[in-house]
Write an enzyme that holds these catalytic residues in place. Structure first.
Site, PDB file in Angstrom:
ATOM      1  N   PRO A  17       0.565  -1.216  -0.341  1.00  0.00           N
ATOM      2  CG  PRO A  17      -0.088  -1.596   1.894  1.00  0.00           C
ATOM      3  CD  PRO A  17       0.481  -1.876   0.931  1.00  0.00           C
ATOM      4  CD  GLU A  42       0.904  -5.110  11.358  1.00  0.00           C
ATOM      5  OE1 GLU A  42       1.125  -3.681  10.988  1.00  0.00           O
ATOM      6  OE2 GLU A  42       0.166  -5.774  11.770  1.00  0.00           O
ATOM      7  CG  ASP A  62     -11.748  -1.425 -21.706  1.00  0.00           C
ATOM      8  OD1 ASP A  62     -12.912  -1.592 -22.039  1.00  0.00           O
ATOM      9  OD2 ASP A  62     -10.485  -2.263 -21.449  1.00  0.00           O
ATOM     10  NE  ARG A  70      -9.253  -5.605 -19.663  1.00  0.00           N
ATOM     11  CZ  ARG A  70     -10.086  -5.632 -20.165  1.00  0.00           C
ATOM     12  NH1 ARG A  70     -10.569  -6.610 -19.263  1.00  0.00           N
ATOM     13  NH2 ARG A  70     -10.589  -4.817 -21.001  1.00  0.00           N
TER      14      ARG A  70
END
Ligand code: SAM
Length: 215
Positions: A87, A115, A168, A153
């Protein structure tokens, strides 16, 4: 394109990666996905892969030895960047996914748990970190699947229609905007009719309508 995935939970990948478009892409040898269980590389007699954090605090940290050995092992046959799903990294976007699909032949994806990983592994062996959004998941397995799906993709031959990904949401063709609404049969459903222009056969007007309904 080759993806080597390092994870403590290889079984999690089986259903998603072995269905539909990604299944066909593997069958057609357009993409190759190999799973490696980090636990198999642990030299601990109980195959431990985590320990308590120095300095105290909540949770466990993935220990460096199994990660180091697992990454080194995979690097022998995969010369691509080692990407830690995290993250804390920059976010995966349409543009970034497209760049990955065209620029590199292979990737090593590291899935964290607990963690996260011991910082020394990040210093020694991680080339990049990638986040799939500003929220925290329990592990890097879903992010690794998202990464493979989004990048694949853009690889020629993966999608039936080669222009599909280029049309897209977020594509340059749509000026970075989000796609117009889609309708299919029947022409009326629960009292809601398909906009008349879409059944008119007038391609110029359809194009105009679609442009107007980009977000
Ligand atoms: N303590 C970490 C923090 O606060 O940044 C979160 C660790 S998370 C519980 C465990 C693992 O899940 C991470 O090491 C990472 O591999 C993965 N992960 C969680 N959220 C993610 C996200 N948004 N994008 C990519 N990977 C993520």
């Amino acid at each position: 394109m080759k993806f080597d995935i390092l994870t403590l939970f290889p079984e999690m990948f089986n259903s998603y990666l072995n269905e539909s478009i990604l299944k066909r892409a593997q069958k057609n040898k357009i993409i190759k996905i190999k799973l490696h269980n980090i636990r198999d590389f642990s030299k601990d007699k109980h195959k431990k892969t985590d320990d308590t954090p120095y300095g105290g605090g909540a949770g466990m940290v993935m220990t460096p030895q199994p990660l180091y050995d697992a990454i080194k092992y995979v690097k022998r046959t995969n010369k691509g960047p080692v990407i830690y799903m995290s993250p804390k990294g920059p976010k995966l976007t349409h543009t970034r996914a497209k760049r990955y699909a065209t620029g590199t032949k292979s990737f090593i994806l590291l899935c964290g748990r607990y963690e996260g990983i011991d910082e020394r592994i990040r210093e020694l062996l991680i080339d990049e970190e990638i986040s799939i959004g500003d929220y925290v998941l329990t592990g890097g397995e879903l992010p690794a699947m998202v990464f493979i799906d989004a990048v694949s993709r853009f690889i020629p031959g993966v999608l039936h229609d080669k222009d599909s990904a280029e049309e897209d949401s977020f594509s340059r063709k749509l000026g970075g905007k989000k796609e117009y609404p889609h309708y299919t049969k029947p022409a009326e459903f629960k009292g809601l009719k398909v906009p008349a222009v879409l059944t008119s056969g007038n391609h110029k007007e359809i194009e105009k309508w679609r442009k107007k309904h980009l977000k």
